[in-house]
Design a protein around this motif. Sequence first.
Motif, PDB file in Angstrom:
ATOM      1  N   PHE A 172       0.949  -1.042   0.015  1.00  0.00           N
ATOM      2  CA  PHE A 172      -0.056   0.034   0.009  1.00  0.00           C
ATOM      3  C   PHE A 172       0.885   1.239  -0.047  1.00  0.00           C
ATOM      4  O   PHE A 172       1.800   1.497   0.752  1.00  0.00           O
ATOM      5  N   GLU A 173       0.887   2.183  -1.131  1.00  0.00           N
ATOM      6  CA  GLU A 173       1.701   3.171  -0.925  1.00  0.00           C
ATOM      7  C   GLU A 173       0.530   4.581  -1.170  1.00  0.00           C
ATOM      8  O   GLU A 173      -0.525   4.474  -1.758  1.00  0.00           O
ATOM      9  N   MET A 174       1.005   5.581  -0.217  1.00  0.00           N
ATOM     10  CA  MET A 174       0.094   6.725  -0.205  1.00  0.00           C
ATOM     11  C   MET A 174       0.692   8.062  -0.529  1.00  0.00           C
ATOM     12  O   MET A 174       1.782   8.373  -0.065  1.00  0.00           O
ATOM     13  N   VAL A 175      -0.022   9.011  -1.327  1.00  0.00           N
ATOM     14  CA  VAL A 175       0.370  10.271  -1.666  1.00  0.00           C
ATOM     15  C   VAL A 175      -0.785  10.926  -1.069  1.00  0.00           C
ATOM     16  O   VAL A 175      -2.001  10.955  -1.318  1.00  0.00           O
ATOM     17  N   ASP A 176      -0.447  12.088  -0.193  1.00  0.00           N
ATOM     18  CA  ASP A 176      -1.353  12.914   0.736  1.00  0.00           C
ATOM     19  C   ASP A 176      -1.117  14.229   0.455  1.00  0.00           C
ATOM     20  O   ASP A 176       0.125  14.837   0.790  1.00  0.00           O
ATOM     21  N   MET A 177      -1.649  15.175  -0.436  1.00  0.00           N
ATOM     22  CA  MET A 177      -1.421  16.588  -0.572  1.00  0.00           C
ATOM     23  C   MET A 177      -2.339  17.476   0.093  1.00  0.00           C
ATOM     24  O   MET A 177      -3.660  17.262  -0.257  1.00  0.00           O
ATOM     25  N   GLY A 178      -2.070  18.528   0.874  1.00  0.00           N
ATOM     26  CA  GLY A 178      -2.712  19.352   1.595  1.00  0.00           C
ATOM     27  C   GLY A 178      -2.985  20.589   0.745  1.00  0.00           C
ATOM     28  O   GLY A 178      -2.341  20.687  -0.239  1.00  0.00           O
ATOM     29  N   PRO A 179      -3.449  21.635   1.433  1.00  0.00           N
ATOM     30  CA  PRO A 179      -3.592  22.903   0.753  1.00  0.00           C
ATOM     31  C   PRO A 179      -2.397  23.516   0.176  1.00  0.00           C
ATOM     32  O   PRO A 179      -2.146  24.265  -0.736  1.00  0.00           O
TER      33      PRO A 179
ATOM     34  N   LYS B 285      -9.119  21.227  -1.872  1.00  0.00           N
ATOM     35  CA  LYS B 285      -8.250  21.324  -0.624  1.00  0.00           C
ATOM     36  C   LYS B 285      -7.437  20.256  -0.151  1.00  0.00           C
ATOM     37  O   LYS B 285      -6.396  20.575   0.391  1.00  0.00           O
ATOM     38  N   ARG B 286      -7.499  19.054  -0.654  1.00  0.00           N
ATOM     39  CA  ARG B 286      -6.859  17.729  -0.239  1.00  0.00           C
ATOM     40  C   ARG B 286      -6.900  16.705  -1.164  1.00  0.00           C
ATOM     41  O   ARG B 286      -8.034  16.572  -1.996  1.00  0.00           O
ATOM     42  N   LEU B 287      -5.974  16.262  -1.706  1.00  0.00           N
ATOM     43  CA  LEU B 287      -5.857  15.059  -2.825  1.00  0.00           C
ATOM     44  C   LEU B 287      -5.189  13.884  -2.116  1.00  0.00           C
ATOM     45  O   LEU B 287      -3.903  14.128  -1.674  1.00  0.00           O
ATOM     46  N   THR B 288      -5.601  12.812  -2.029  1.00  0.00           N
ATOM     47  CA  THR B 288      -5.264  11.598  -1.378  1.00  0.00           C
ATOM     48  C   THR B 288      -5.149  10.424  -2.450  1.00  0.00           C
ATOM     49  O   THR B 288      -6.375  10.038  -2.937  1.00  0.00           O
ATOM     50  N   ILE B 289      -3.913   9.725  -2.802  1.00  0.00           N
ATOM     51  CA  ILE B 289      -3.953   8.723  -3.464  1.00  0.00           C
ATOM     52  C   ILE B 289      -3.486   7.432  -2.903  1.00  0.00           C
ATOM     53  O   ILE B 289      -2.363   7.450  -2.096  1.00  0.00           O
ATOM     54  N   LEU B 290      -4.076   6.377  -2.603  1.00  0.00           N
ATOM     55  CA  LEU B 290      -3.651   5.257  -2.251  1.00  0.00           C
ATOM     56  C   LEU B 290      -3.586   4.044  -3.304  1.00  0.00           C
ATOM     57  O   LEU B 290      -4.716   3.747  -3.652  1.00  0.00           O
ATOM     58  N   ASP B 291      -2.517   3.536  -3.645  1.00  0.00           N
ATOM     59  CA  ASP B 291      -2.276   2.597  -4.617  1.00  0.00           C
ATOM     60  C   ASP B 291      -2.124   1.364  -3.795  1.00  0.00           C
ATOM     61  O   ASP B 291      -1.220   1.240  -3.122  1.00  0.00           O
ATOM     62  N   PHE B 292      -2.975   0.388  -4.252  1.00  0.00           N
ATOM     63  CA  PHE B 292      -2.692  -0.985  -3.435  1.00  0.00           C
ATOM     64  C   PHE B 292      -2.300  -2.217  -4.634  1.00  0.00           C
ATOM     65  O   PHE B 292      -2.791  -3.139  -4.192  1.00  0.00           O
ATOM     66  N   SER B 293      -1.936  -1.667  -5.700  1.00  0.00           N
ATOM     67  CA  SER B 293      -1.752  -2.744  -6.703  1.00  0.00           C
ATOM     68  C   SER B 293      -0.819  -3.762  -6.483  1.00  0.00           C
ATOM     69  O   SER B 293      -0.627  -4.903  -6.840  1.00  0.00           O
TER      70      SER B 293
ATOM     71  N   ILE C 242     -14.870  14.112  -4.098  1.00  0.00           N
ATOM     72  CA  ILE C 242     -15.174  13.089  -5.046  1.00  0.00           C
ATOM     73  C   ILE C 242     -14.485  12.018  -4.797  1.00  0.00           C
ATOM     74  O   ILE C 242     -13.092  12.069  -4.347  1.00  0.00           O
ATOM     75  N   ILE C 243     -14.562  10.783  -4.797  1.00  0.00           N
ATOM     76  CA  ILE C 243     -13.896   9.488  -4.516  1.00  0.00           C
ATOM     77  C   ILE C 243     -13.865   8.589  -5.459  1.00  0.00           C
ATOM     78  O   ILE C 243     -15.034   8.142  -6.101  1.00  0.00           O
ATOM     79  N   LEU C 244     -12.624   8.038  -6.254  1.00  0.00           N
ATOM     80  CA  LEU C 244     -12.554   7.365  -7.326  1.00  0.00           C
ATOM     81  C   LEU C 244     -12.080   5.847  -6.503  1.00  0.00           C
ATOM     82  O   LEU C 244     -10.947   5.872  -6.138  1.00  0.00           O
ATOM     83  N   LEU C 245     -12.795   4.847  -6.747  1.00  0.00           N
ATOM     84  CA  LEU C 245     -12.232   3.579  -6.156  1.00  0.00           C
ATOM     85  C   LEU C 245     -12.127   2.869  -7.479  1.00  0.00           C
ATOM     86  O   LEU C 245     -13.173   2.285  -8.117  1.00  0.00           O
ATOM     87  N   ALA C 246     -10.974   1.941  -7.503  1.00  0.00           N
ATOM     88  CA  ALA C 246     -10.945   1.067  -8.909  1.00  0.00           C
ATOM     89  C   ALA C 246     -10.219  -0.124  -8.011  1.00  0.00           C
ATOM     90  O   ALA C 246     -10.371  -0.368  -6.834  1.00  0.00           O
ATOM     91  N   ASP C 247      -9.804  -1.303  -8.900  1.00  0.00           N
ATOM     92  CA  ASP C 247      -9.597  -2.409  -8.218  1.00  0.00           C
ATOM     93  C   ASP C 247      -8.459  -2.521  -7.371  1.00  0.00           C
ATOM     94  O   ASP C 247      -8.159  -3.329  -6.709  1.00  0.00           O
ATOM     95  N   ASP C 248      -7.391  -1.601  -7.708  1.00  0.00           N
ATOM     96  CA  ASP C 248      -6.217  -1.385  -7.118  1.00  0.00           C
ATOM     97  C   ASP C 248      -5.738  -0.089  -6.770  1.00  0.00           C
ATOM     98  O   ASP C 248      -4.569   0.039  -6.268  1.00  0.00           O
ATOM     99  N   ALA C 249      -6.684   0.821  -6.637  1.00  0.00           N
ATOM    100  CA  ALA C 249      -6.252   2.178  -6.200  1.00  0.00           C
ATOM    101  C   ALA C 249      -7.420   3.048  -5.701  1.00  0.00           C
ATOM    102  O   ALA C 249      -8.738   2.688  -6.112  1.00  0.00           O
ATOM    103  N   LEU C 250      -7.322   4.085  -4.939  1.00  0.00           N
ATOM    104  CA  LEU C 250      -8.441   4.903  -4.455  1.00  0.00           C
ATOM    105  C   LEU C 250      -7.715   6.087  -4.475  1.00  0.00           C
ATOM    106  O   LEU C 250      -6.907   6.399  -4.239  1.00  0.00           O
ATOM    107  N   ILE C 251      -8.782   7.097  -4.969  1.00  0.00           N
ATOM    108  CA  ILE C 251      -8.190   8.661  -5.042  1.00  0.00           C
ATOM    109  C   ILE C 251      -9.391   9.460  -4.571  1.00  0.00           C
ATOM    110  O   ILE C 251     -10.629   9.237  -4.756  1.00  0.00           O
ATOM    111  N   SER C 252      -9.244  10.098  -3.563  1.00  0.00           N
ATOM    112  CA  SER C 252     -10.008  11.161  -2.820  1.00  0.00           C
ATOM    113  C   SER C 252      -9.694  12.497  -2.994  1.00  0.00           C
ATOM    114  O   SER C 252      -8.671  13.093  -2.932  1.00  0.00           O
ATOM    115  N   VAL C 253     -10.445  13.343  -3.570  1.00  0.00           N
ATOM    116  CA  VAL C 253     -10.382  14.732  -3.944  1.00  0.00           C
ATOM    117  C   VAL C 253     -11.267  15.450  -2.926  1.00  0.00           C
ATOM    118  O   VAL C 253     -12.780  15.403  -3.225  1.00  0.00           O
TER     119      VAL C 253
END
Length: 158
Positions: A34-41, A71-79, A129-140
């Motif tokens: 599981f790898e995460m990128v989290d960007m704030g304002p 205001k925040r972008l979070t990407i969680l890659d779990f491929s 907005i939340i995008l959920l794929a089979d191996d990643a989650l992106i939260s805006v």
Amino acid sequence: TLCMVLSLLPAAWAGNPAGKLRTLVNEFRNEPGFEMVDMGPVALGLIRVAARGEVKTEDDRKALQVFKDIKRLTILDFSDAEASRKEKFLRKAKRVLAEEEMLMEAKDGGETVRIYGMSNAAGDILEDIILLADDALISVRGKIRADLVGELVNQTEK
């Protein structure tokens, strides 16, 4: 006082889907695969400033406007996660997202992408907005004008 406020944050997050999702992401973020990128304002602001220097066309300007109120972008890659951990995360994420409105579901080959979020009563502003794929989650987190997103999607399809 600071300790008391910090101890109340998980309880406050637990009352809403976005907070529950953030708690879930934090639960899995340090697991193998599981790898995460989290960007704030601040980070997003720096990216917007850098992107302004690259605006050359009207489409570039519109694309930049889409991200103006994020205001925040979070990407969680779990491929790269083990199948059992991936399935556990997806099961929990789908349970949390069942409280959200699904805006769209798209299938590409064998992969399914679900887009969740909320819109205002007029339907012209999308929030969280939340995008959920089979191996990643992106939260805006933030507000995005639906008309600008539509224009960008139409431009991309051309």
